[in-house]
Design an enzyme around this catalytic site. Structure first.
Site, PDB file in Angstrom:
ATOM      1  CG  PHE A   1      -5.037  10.603   2.447  1.00  0.00           C
ATOM      2  CD1 PHE A   1      -6.153  11.397   2.225  1.00  0.00           C
ATOM      3  CD2 PHE A   1      -3.865  10.891   1.764  1.00  0.00           C
ATOM      4  CE1 PHE A   1      -6.094  12.466   1.330  1.00  0.00           C
ATOM      5  CE2 PHE A   1      -3.805  11.958   0.867  1.00  0.00           C
ATOM      6  CZ  PHE A   1      -4.922  12.742   0.656  1.00  0.00           C
TER       7      PHE A   1
ATOM      8  CG  ASP B   1      -0.170   4.838   0.199  1.00  0.00           C
ATOM      9  OD1 ASP B   1       0.952   5.354   0.318  1.00  0.00           O
ATOM     10  OD2 ASP B   1      -1.207   5.498  -0.042  1.00  0.00           O
TER      11      ASP B   1
ATOM     12  CE  LYS C   1       2.843  12.508   2.395  1.00  0.00           C
ATOM     13  NZ  LYS C   1       2.616  13.924   2.606  1.00  0.00           N
TER      14      LYS C   1
HETATM   15  N1  PLP Z   1      -0.696   8.158   0.270  1.00  0.00           N
HETATM   16  C1  PLP Z   1      -0.421   8.525   1.515  1.00  0.00           C
HETATM   17  C2  PLP Z   1      -0.294   7.480   2.574  1.00  0.00           C
HETATM   18  C3  PLP Z   1      -0.242   9.871   1.846  1.00  0.00           C
HETATM   19  O1  PLP Z   1       0.030  10.235   3.094  1.00  0.00           O
HETATM   20  C4  PLP Z   1      -0.370  10.834   0.810  1.00  0.00           C
HETATM   21  C5  PLP Z   1      -0.227  12.269   1.107  1.00  0.00           C
HETATM   22  O2  PLP Z   1      -0.355  12.716   2.222  1.00  0.00           O
HETATM   23  C6  PLP Z   1      -0.659  10.397  -0.491  1.00  0.00           C
HETATM   24  C7  PLP Z   1      -0.811   9.052  -0.728  1.00  0.00           C
HETATM   25  C8  PLP Z   1      -0.776  11.383  -1.617  1.00  0.00           C
HETATM   26  O3  PLP Z   1       0.481  11.849  -1.959  1.00  0.00           O
HETATM   27  P1  PLP Z   1       0.637  13.176  -2.876  1.00  0.00           P
HETATM   28  O4  PLP Z   1       0.123  14.314  -2.078  1.00  0.00           O
HETATM   29  O5  PLP Z   1       2.104  13.233  -3.158  1.00  0.00           O
HETATM   30  O6  PLP Z   1      -0.171  12.919  -4.094  1.00  0.00           O
END
Ligand code: PLP
Length: 394
Positions: free
Chosen positions: A137, A222, A251
């Site tokens: 994700f 990520d 986050k």
């Molecule tokens: N990357 C990862 C691993 C995530 O867990 C998330 C959100 O859950 C995102 C990207 C997207 O982040 P945002 O919701 O701040 O755009």
């Protein structure tokens, strides 16, 4: 307004994007939340990995208040001290040598995608494909959705932007087969979060690192969910012993203030020229002051260590429960990023049961329950919560 009034307004005025649980939270402090009836909850979700240092930490509140009273916004056409202090701090505690500030995880990942393409172009290559993992994700913008390795999330929005391939996690052969002269980067979560808490093997990551070096393509981690002490090291790559070229954060670095960070080594991080990437709000003084205070709290309060110790403790307790015959198929994760996969399709019922008993957790699909407590949770709180969780599983 009470809950049913809010639910009615939600159904009238919001786009129906969220399947919300029936609670209105009005207050948070440390590991605790309170709803509008005064009921207290133990938070084992932290706003999905955001509140790593606990709700409403006084040091973050003070940093925000101080900054709000002197300067709330100025364009990135000018310098501000909080932004540079934060960049220096992130670089001091990570492999990184350059930072760019955005407003969310998806936006940081968009930046990483652009950076990888730019890096390839500067080498004289038109390579643009990025390989990511199935079940990954990476966000909900069109590019990060295309990067996300979950076909069911793609379907409603096809055609998606081209340039992304997905391979099975921890299968180096599958990855090698997909890498071509058209590949500019490989992007992975060190532990997949939204997909169900699936860790990358350290050995796999070492092989991916070698592959990227041989081909001179970028390795992007990520760490939007795994960063900031969540997995028992400040960044999950440190636990795996493999450094990326690029890392994205969001986050947990802002304690609830909207921030995304693109961190890179000098090789990758000098690829953009002025005007090729930017953001109106990214790196604003208030969020940067909050993020700097957040990192200081993580360090001063030993939260990385607590995450490692209590994570191992909880994992061992779940393993014990499983050995005693509880319907748990697997216990996964590191530090305080943990999940149990059940043998039965009861995850949602258990999460709702926990909520009614004053514990906030999260189900992923029908069989996985995810726990992302604030990193300041204590052993006594864990023991109390575990008793409730155990009584619901057995
Ligand atoms: N990357 C990862 C691993 C995530 O867990 C998330 C959100 O859950 C995102 C990207 C997207 O982040 P945002 O919701 O701040 O755009």
């Amino acid at each position: 307004m009470n809950l049913s009034e809010l639910q009615q307004l939600d159904s009238m005025y919001h786009m129906p994007t969220y399947a919300r649980l029936p609670v209105t939270f009005v207050k948070g402090k440390g590991t605790r939340l309170w709803d509008d009836t005064g009921k207290e909850y133990l938070d084992l979700l932290s706003g999905i990995g955001v509140i790593n240092i606990g709700h409403c930490h006084p040091k973050v509140i003070a940093a925000i208040k101080d900054q709000v009273e002197s300067l709330m916004h100025v364009s990135n056409l000018f310098y501000t001290q909080p932004q540079l202090e934060l960049a220096k701090k992130i670089i001091d505690i990570s492999f990184g040598e350059r930072c760019f500030f955005a407003n969310s995880g998806a936006e940081a990942n968009e930046g990483a995608i652009k950076l990888a393409r730019r890096y390839a172009k500067l080498k004289g290559s038109d390579a643009y494909e990025i390989i990511t993992a199935l079940r990954s994700f990476h966000g909900r913008t069109m590019k990060t959705l295309a990067a996300t390795g979950q076909p069911d999330k793609h379907k409603p929005f096809e055609p998606l932007p081209p340039g992304f391939k997905h391979v099975a996690l921890n299968d180096i052969g599958a990855l090698e087969k997909e890498v071509s002269d058209n590949t500019c980067a490989i992007m992975l979560e060190v532990i997949q979060g939204e997909g169900g808490v699936y860790p990358c093997d350290a050995d796999y990551l070492a092989k991916v690192r070698r592959l990227c070096d041989e081909r001179d393509i970028l390795l992007i981690f990520d760490e939007v969910q795994t960063g900031m002490g969540r997995t028992g090291t400040m960044f999950a790559y440190q636990g795996a012993g493999v450094e990326p070229d690029v890392m994205t954060l969001a986050k947990g670095i802002g304690s609830g203030m909207p921030i995304g960070v693109l961190v890179a080594n000098a090789k990758a991080g000098l690829s953009f020229k002025p005007g090729e990437h930017g953001s109106t709000f990214g790196g604003g003084p208030v969020v940067c002051a909050a993020a700097l205070a957040t990192i200081e709290v993580i360090e001063e309060e030993g939260l990385v260590e607590n995450s490692r110790k209590l994570g191992a403790y909880i994992k061992a307790k779940f393993d014990e429960l499983r050995a005693k015959g509880a319907p748990i198929k697997e216990v996964r994760g590191e530090g305080l990023m943990l999940a149990i996969e059940l043998d039965e399709e009861k995850a949602k019922d258990i999460v709702m049961g926990l909520l009614s008993r004053g514990i906030v957790a999260n189900n992923i699909g029908s069989t996985i329950i995810r726990f992302l407590p604030p990193l300041c949770i204590t052993k006594d709180e864990v023991d109390d919560a575990f008793g409730v969780v155990e009584s619901m599983i057995i």
